[in-house]
Design a protein around this motif. Sequence first.
Motif, PDB file in Angstrom:
ATOM      1  N   ILE A 262       0.836  -1.208   0.000  1.00  0.00           N
ATOM      2  CA  ILE A 262       0.000   0.000   0.000  1.00  0.00           C
ATOM      3  C   ILE A 262       0.868   1.255   0.000  1.00  0.00           C
ATOM      4  CG2 ILE A 262      -1.572   1.368   1.443  1.00  0.00           C
ATOM      5  CD1 ILE A 262      -2.847  -1.360   2.287  1.00  0.00           C
ATOM      6  N   LEU A 263       1.914   1.278   0.842  1.00  0.00           N
ATOM      7  CA  LEU A 263       2.797   2.448   0.914  1.00  0.00           C
ATOM      8  C   LEU A 263       3.508   2.686  -0.411  1.00  0.00           C
ATOM      9  CD1 LEU A 263       4.338   1.968   4.487  1.00  0.00           C
ATOM     10  CD2 LEU A 263       2.696   3.723   3.766  1.00  0.00           C
ATOM     11  N   SER A 264       3.927   1.601  -1.045  1.00  0.00           N
ATOM     12  CA  SER A 264       4.577   1.717  -2.354  1.00  0.00           C
ATOM     13  C   SER A 264       3.606   2.288  -3.383  1.00  0.00           C
ATOM     14  CB  SER A 264       5.086   0.345  -2.808  1.00  0.00           C
ATOM     15  OG  SER A 264       5.671   0.427  -4.088  1.00  0.00           O
ATOM     16  N   ASP A 265       2.356   1.787  -3.365  1.00  0.00           N
ATOM     17  CA  ASP A 265       1.324   2.286  -4.274  1.00  0.00           C
ATOM     18  C   ASP A 265       1.021   3.756  -4.009  1.00  0.00           C
ATOM     19  OD1 ASP A 265       1.077  -0.172  -5.465  1.00  0.00           O
ATOM     20  OD2 ASP A 265      -0.741  -0.750  -4.392  1.00  0.00           O
ATOM     21  N   SER A 266       0.993   4.120  -2.728  1.00  0.00           N
ATOM     22  CA  SER A 266       0.668   5.489  -2.355  1.00  0.00           C
ATOM     23  C   SER A 266       1.678   6.476  -2.925  1.00  0.00           C
ATOM     24  CB  SER A 266       0.613   5.611  -0.829  1.00  0.00           C
ATOM     25  OG  SER A 266       0.130   6.877  -0.439  1.00  0.00           O
ATOM     26  N   GLU A 267       2.944   6.106  -2.895  1.00  0.00           N
ATOM     27  CA  GLU A 267       3.997   6.966  -3.455  1.00  0.00           C
ATOM     28  C   GLU A 267       3.801   7.140  -4.961  1.00  0.00           C
ATOM     29  OE1 GLU A 267       7.924   5.734  -2.513  1.00  0.00           O
ATOM     30  OE2 GLU A 267       7.624   5.815  -0.340  1.00  0.00           O
ATOM     31  N   ILE A 268       3.464   6.054  -5.633  1.00  0.00           N
ATOM     32  CA  ILE A 268       3.235   6.109  -7.080  1.00  0.00           C
ATOM     33  C   ILE A 268       2.044   7.021  -7.395  1.00  0.00           C
ATOM     34  CG2 ILE A 268       2.404   4.742  -9.049  1.00  0.00           C
ATOM     35  CD1 ILE A 268       4.135   2.458  -8.005  1.00  0.00           C
ATOM     36  N   LEU A 269       0.971   6.894  -6.597  1.00  0.00           N
ATOM     37  CA  LEU A 269      -0.217   7.708  -6.835  1.00  0.00           C
ATOM     38  C   LEU A 269       0.052   9.193  -6.568  1.00  0.00           C
ATOM     39  CD1 LEU A 269      -3.188   5.588  -5.479  1.00  0.00           C
ATOM     40  CD2 LEU A 269      -2.759   6.267  -7.826  1.00  0.00           C
ATOM     41  N   GLU A 270       0.846   9.491  -5.561  1.00  0.00           N
ATOM     42  CA  GLU A 270       1.188  10.898  -5.281  1.00  0.00           C
ATOM     43  C   GLU A 270       1.824  11.544  -6.499  1.00  0.00           C
ATOM     44  OE1 GLU A 270       3.628  11.272  -1.843  1.00  0.00           O
ATOM     45  OE2 GLU A 270       2.047  10.647  -0.444  1.00  0.00           O
ATOM     46  N   ARG A 271       2.748  10.832  -7.122  1.00  0.00           N
ATOM     47  CA  ARG A 271       3.415  11.372  -8.312  1.00  0.00           C
ATOM     48  C   ARG A 271       2.434  11.483  -9.482  1.00  0.00           C
ATOM     49  NH1 ARG A 271       7.611   7.864  -6.398  1.00  0.00           N
ATOM     50  NH2 ARG A 271       7.046   6.250  -7.918  1.00  0.00           N
ATOM     51  N   ARG A 272       1.557  10.468  -9.622  1.00  0.00           N
ATOM     52  CA  ARG A 272       0.589  10.479 -10.721  1.00  0.00           C
ATOM     53  C   ARG A 272      -0.422  11.616 -10.534  1.00  0.00           C
ATOM     54  NH1 ARG A 272      -1.277   6.631 -14.582  1.00  0.00           N
ATOM     55  NH2 ARG A 272      -2.926   7.681 -15.765  1.00  0.00           N
ATOM     56  N   ILE A 273      -0.856  11.844  -9.302  1.00  0.00           N
ATOM     57  CA  ILE A 273      -1.808  12.922  -9.025  1.00  0.00           C
ATOM     58  C   ILE A 273      -1.185  14.281  -9.327  1.00  0.00           C
ATOM     59  CG2 ILE A 273      -3.006  14.137  -7.153  1.00  0.00           C
ATOM     60  CD1 ILE A 273      -3.569  11.354  -5.917  1.00  0.00           C
ATOM     61  N   ALA A 274       0.045  14.481  -8.890  1.00  0.00           N
ATOM     62  CA  ALA A 274       0.736  15.752  -9.142  1.00  0.00           C
ATOM     63  C   ALA A 274       0.872  16.008 -10.639  1.00  0.00           C
ATOM     64  CB  ALA A 274       2.113  15.737  -8.479  1.00  0.00           C
ATOM     65  N   LYS A 275       1.195  14.955 -11.390  1.00  0.00           N
ATOM     66  CA  LYS A 275       1.341  15.077 -12.841  1.00  0.00           C
ATOM     67  C   LYS A 275      -0.010  15.388 -13.500  1.00  0.00           C
ATOM     68  CE  LYS A 275       2.853  12.406 -16.898  1.00  0.00           C
ATOM     69  NZ  LYS A 275       3.375  11.077 -17.343  1.00  0.00           N
ATOM     70  N   THR A 276      -1.070  14.717 -13.018  1.00  0.00           N
ATOM     71  CA  THR A 276      -2.400  14.914 -13.601  1.00  0.00           C
ATOM     72  C   THR A 276      -2.943  16.305 -13.296  1.00  0.00           C
ATOM     73  OG1 THR A 276      -2.823  12.534 -13.342  1.00  0.00           O
ATOM     74  CG2 THR A 276      -4.728  13.930 -13.780  1.00  0.00           C
ATOM     75  N   ILE A 277      -2.697  16.801 -12.097  1.00  0.00           N
ATOM     76  CA  ILE A 277      -3.126  18.166 -11.745  1.00  0.00           C
ATOM     77  C   ILE A 277      -2.480  19.173 -12.691  1.00  0.00           C
ATOM     78  CG2 ILE A 277      -2.883  19.986 -10.002  1.00  0.00           C
ATOM     79  CD1 ILE A 277      -3.262  17.841  -7.858  1.00  0.00           C
ATOM     80  N   LYS A 278      -1.221  18.983 -12.959  1.00  0.00           N
ATOM     81  CA  LYS A 278      -0.497  19.881 -13.862  1.00  0.00           C
ATOM     82  C   LYS A 278      -1.071  19.815 -15.282  1.00  0.00           C
ATOM     83  CE  LYS A 278       4.220  21.029 -15.309  1.00  0.00           C
ATOM     84  NZ  LYS A 278       5.658  20.646 -15.186  1.00  0.00           N
ATOM     85  N   GLN A 279      -1.349  18.580 -15.739  1.00  0.00           N
ATOM     86  CA  GLN A 279      -1.874  18.408 -17.099  1.00  0.00           C
ATOM     87  C   GLN A 279      -3.313  18.899 -17.226  1.00  0.00           C
ATOM     88  OE1 GLN A 279      -1.238  14.170 -17.544  1.00  0.00           O
ATOM     89  NE2 GLN A 279       0.677  14.452 -18.672  1.00  0.00           N
ATOM     90  N   SER A 280      -4.097  18.772 -16.141  1.00  0.00           N
ATOM     91  CA  SER A 280      -5.520  19.131 -16.191  1.00  0.00           C
ATOM     92  C   SER A 280      -5.746  20.627 -16.387  1.00  0.00           C
ATOM     93  CB  SER A 280      -6.234  18.660 -14.924  1.00  0.00           C
ATOM     94  OG  SER A 280      -5.739  19.346 -13.785  1.00  0.00           O
ATOM     95  N   LYS A 281      -4.721  21.434 -16.135  1.00  0.00           N
ATOM     96  CA  LYS A 281      -4.854  22.879 -16.329  1.00  0.00           C
ATOM     97  C   LYS A 281      -5.053  23.224 -17.801  1.00  0.00           C
ATOM     98  CE  LYS A 281      -2.132  24.081 -12.233  1.00  0.00           C
ATOM     99  NZ  LYS A 281      -0.874  24.677 -11.720  1.00  0.00           N
ATOM    100  N   SER A 282      -4.498  22.367 -18.669  1.00  0.00           N
ATOM    101  CA  SER A 282      -4.664  22.596 -20.104  1.00  0.00           C
ATOM    102  C   SER A 282      -5.569  21.568 -20.760  1.00  0.00           C
ATOM    103  CB  SER A 282      -3.292  22.583 -20.798  1.00  0.00           C
ATOM    104  OG  SER A 282      -2.625  21.354 -20.568  1.00  0.00           O
TER     105      SER A 282
END
Length: 363
Positions: free
Chosen positions: A131-151
């Motif tokens: 779960i902790l390993s997955d959580s780290e992956i999701l944090e990075r994916r969420i940050a990337k998606t937030i950035k992309q969602s602006k455009s």
Amino acid sequence: MKLGIVGLPNVGKSTLFNAITKAGAESANYPFCTIEPNVGVVSVPDKRLNVLRDMYDSKKIVNTAIEFYDIAGLVRGASKGEGLGNQFLSHIREVAAIVHVVRCFEDENVVHVEGKIGPLSDIETINLELILSDSEILERRIAKTIKQSKSDKTLGHELEMLEHIKKVLDEGLSARTLSLTEEEREFVKSLNLLSFKPIIYCANVSEEDVVDGIENEHVKAVKAFAESENAEVVVICGKVEQEIAELDDEDRQAFLEELGLKESGLDQLIRSSYHLLDLISFLTAGPQEVRAWDIRRGTKAPQAGGKIHSDIERGFIRAETIAFDDLVKYGSMASAKEAGKVRLEGKEYVISDGDVILFRFNV
């Protein structure tokens, strides 16, 4: 298909792997005796092939097979690199499903890495690291998606999904516990999360328990937990399975009967693994060989033919098909045809488990 055998050190993973594959993976009474994953290929038992061999007087039988990876024991803190944890977690990421071996036996001669026998604590330790390993992956994916969602405003739903999954993980629950639509399931699957992989809990018990058919308190606890995750449980004794694996077929059956067992725990595990991966088998038969071919449930006839050779899929005409039970009932393909039990199926036909098929194609 690849399955990874995981668990804490000294729970019986390598003993189980040896019994499955007879590959001689190192087994020792200390943590991290396995570093690089040992790989073994094991045949999926299928008694239908023996029947077809006798019917067609075939020269050989070819079973389907599953690959098992013996992944080194994880410990608390693996997601932070403890005990070479990052390396071991990356090995788990490569497999399609997990066989989680849980120690459900008492033996003062075999040390427990946590100092006491507690299967639920062991499960929690492994699951938490995934779960902790997955959580780290999701944090990075969420940050990337937030950035992309602006455009790209179409990413709003994806971002909601990612944040919902992250919330579930933050509650200490595996991604397996998520309630999802089919479309959402495909999205989560694409994330390759460790805690979303299908899992079998393999309760490793003592020889006395498996022979007496006793379901000890440890096993009961594992089954109750697995039910909450809709996961399967297979009860085995690693030591007994290793003894069975060293025998030939005749002695093996006699040994099982002596122990009062209908089949080995390994046969149960292999069958459950096959089911876990949502696989079925179709069969081909002739004088040279009878063979089982593994495909995903829901596969259509041309793609099933492609499992044999790409030319069959490319030039598919039809599939001459009969259910195994009907073929056995009528004794031969000729008799089954006379009875109208042999069907000519086209490109949209979805293969059923146990279909005996002759593909017609032209390239």
